[in-house]
Design a protein around this motif. Structure first.
Motif, PDB file in Angstrom:
ATOM      1  N   LYS A 146       0.834  -1.205   0.000  1.00  0.00           N
ATOM      2  CA  LYS A 146       0.000   0.000   0.000  1.00  0.00           C
ATOM      3  C   LYS A 146       0.872   1.260   0.000  1.00  0.00           C
ATOM      4  O   LYS A 146       0.534   2.261  -0.637  1.00  0.00           O
ATOM      5  CB  LYS A 146      -0.917  -0.005   1.215  1.00  0.00           C
ATOM      6  CG  LYS A 146      -2.049  -1.023   1.136  1.00  0.00           C
ATOM      7  CD  LYS A 146      -2.892  -1.008   2.390  1.00  0.00           C
ATOM      8  CE  LYS A 146      -4.007  -2.046   2.307  1.00  0.00           C
ATOM      9  NZ  LYS A 146      -4.810  -2.071   3.565  1.00  0.00           N
TER      10      LYS A 146
ATOM     11  N   VAL B 124      -5.023   5.486  -0.107  1.00  0.00           N
ATOM     12  CA  VAL B 124      -4.039   4.749  -0.892  1.00  0.00           C
ATOM     13  C   VAL B 124      -4.588   4.315  -2.242  1.00  0.00           C
ATOM     14  O   VAL B 124      -3.920   4.414  -3.276  1.00  0.00           O
ATOM     15  CB  VAL B 124      -3.536   3.516  -0.099  1.00  0.00           C
ATOM     16  CG1 VAL B 124      -2.820   2.543  -1.019  1.00  0.00           C
ATOM     17  CG2 VAL B 124      -2.594   3.963   1.009  1.00  0.00           C
ATOM     18  N   HIS B 125      -5.822   3.836  -2.267  1.00  0.00           N
ATOM     19  CA  HIS B 125      -6.388   3.292  -3.506  1.00  0.00           C
ATOM     20  C   HIS B 125      -7.060   4.355  -4.378  1.00  0.00           C
ATOM     21  O   HIS B 125      -7.635   4.029  -5.413  1.00  0.00           O
ATOM     22  CB  HIS B 125      -7.389   2.186  -3.178  1.00  0.00           C
ATOM     23  CG  HIS B 125      -6.753   0.977  -2.547  1.00  0.00           C
ATOM     24  ND1 HIS B 125      -5.948   0.119  -3.244  1.00  0.00           N
ATOM     25  CD2 HIS B 125      -6.785   0.516  -1.269  1.00  0.00           C
ATOM     26  CE1 HIS B 125      -5.520  -0.841  -2.443  1.00  0.00           C
ATOM     27  NE2 HIS B 125      -6.020  -0.623  -1.231  1.00  0.00           N
TER      28      HIS B 125
END
Length: 369
Positions: A253, A279-280
């Motif tokens: 991550k 993070v995504h």
């Protein structure tokens, strides 16, 4: 090497650039040049080069010829020969050139075997991460892992390397260097495609920051000197092999966080703070969110530039009106007037937690961009 040395009638030195080894081993390469100097001198050459070096034993200069060993676009190393007359006979030259082809092939085979080993290590490690219960204990035992040891994972990505053959060679170089840096600690280190993974058994008395400083220095130097770039994430420190998967996921991550922002270097997952929640989210999504919040101020940027600065300072000062006014060098009443104008333009109420959270997040992302 020995047969070629006998045929040429001269001592030879083989420099394996990918693994940074010398055959026969010498105390250090600096007797001829540093590894960085070798890269500059021979990294892009395809013809032999003569170099004059100082011989400490004879207290004088000697001539050495460095023959590059290459495989397509990949620099593998050098064959180094000493010659007092700075030239070779036709027979010596033909013998050397034939020998170089064999040595280069041997290095390529050695490199290919390493790639096979990396693939097996990758599969084995992935099996460990997905194992549970008795199967996990068996996999951990096969790795030589202790159930009460402390572990930390590093995951990295090699980017901006368009030549796949060169990418594979660079991954091999990095793995070799990491194993040297952490010879006393690493449990497993391997590369797979453009990704690299390292599992470290961290001694209890060793602080993680101290241990990871070696990695910071290496990646900083790599990104400064090489034409490819490294991004590395460091997971948390956990006790027991059951937590290795958690540390590895955190390391991945952390790398993703850097990649989404087109950044290079090293980041600890624990240092991401609120960014762990983002993070995504791609950089485009985050920019769109910031734009949606700040658009009323950006629509007439010249008119409202002071308001944007006021908002950023106010949020970064922990919503302290007195501290923000002092930093902006304005009267506190002026600050309150600006804040009311900002609320009106953005359609928010700073007293509402949901509105304030949205503003804080937008300001945080704006400051990071």
């Amino acid at each position: 090497m020995r047969a070629l040395s006998r045929m040429v009638g001269k001592p030879l030195l083989l420099i394996d650039w990918l693994e940074q080894r010398l055959y026969p081993p010498l105390p250090k390469l600096e007797e001829i040049c540093s590894w960085d100097e070798l890269t500059i001198m021979m990294g892009s050459k395809r013809r032999p080069a003569w170099v004059t070096v100082h011989d400490k034993e004879q207290d004088g200069d000697v001539h050495v010829c460095m023959y590059p060993l290459v495989n397509g676009s990949v620099f593998l190393g050098c064959l180094v020969l000493r010659s007092d007359r700075r030239s070779f006979s036709d027979l010596e030259r033909i013998t050397i050139e034939q020998g170089i082809s064999i040595l280069a092939l041997d290095l390529v085979k050695k490199h290919s075997l390493s790639s096979v080993f990396y693939k097996r290590s990758h599969d084995f490690f992935q099996h460990l991460l997905t194992s549970k219960g008795t199967e996990l204990a068996e996999q951990a035992q096969a790795f030589g892992l202790s159930p009460d040891a402390t572990y930390i994972c590093v995951h990295a990505m090699l980017l901006r390397c368009q030549d796949l053959t060169k990418q594979e060679a660079n991954v091999h170089r990095i793995v070799t260097r990491w194993k040297q840096l952490y010879a006393d600690l690493e449990v497993l280190t391997y590369g797979f495609h453009n990704q690299l993974t390292m599992l470290i058994d961290l001694p209890r008395q060793t602080h993680p920051r101290t241990c990871m400083e070696r990695l910071h220095h290496f990646i900083e130097e790599w990104n400064r000197l090489e034409d490819s770039q490294l991004s590395a994430g460091i997971g948390g420190v956990y006790n027991g092999f059951e937590q290795i998967a958690k540390s590895f996921e955190e390391a991945k991550k952390a790398v993703l966080y850097l990649r989404n922002r087109n950044r290079f270097g090293v980041v600890h997952y624990g240092d991401l703070g609120v960014n762990q929640l983002l993070v995504h989210q791609s950089s485009e999504d985050q920019e769109a969110f910031v734009r949606s919040v700040f658009y009323p101020l950006w629509e007439k940027k010249e008119k409202y530039s002071d308001l944007e600065k006021t908002l950023l300072v106010y949020v970064n000062s922990g919503q302290s009106a007195h501290l923000a006014a002092r930093q902006l060098h304005i009267h506190i009443n002026t600050l309150y007037q600006r804040l009311r104008k900002i609320e009106e333009l953005l359609g928010v109420d700073f007293k509402q937690p949901e509105d304030m959270l949205k503003i804080q997040l937008a300001c945080h992302l704006q400051s990071e961009s």
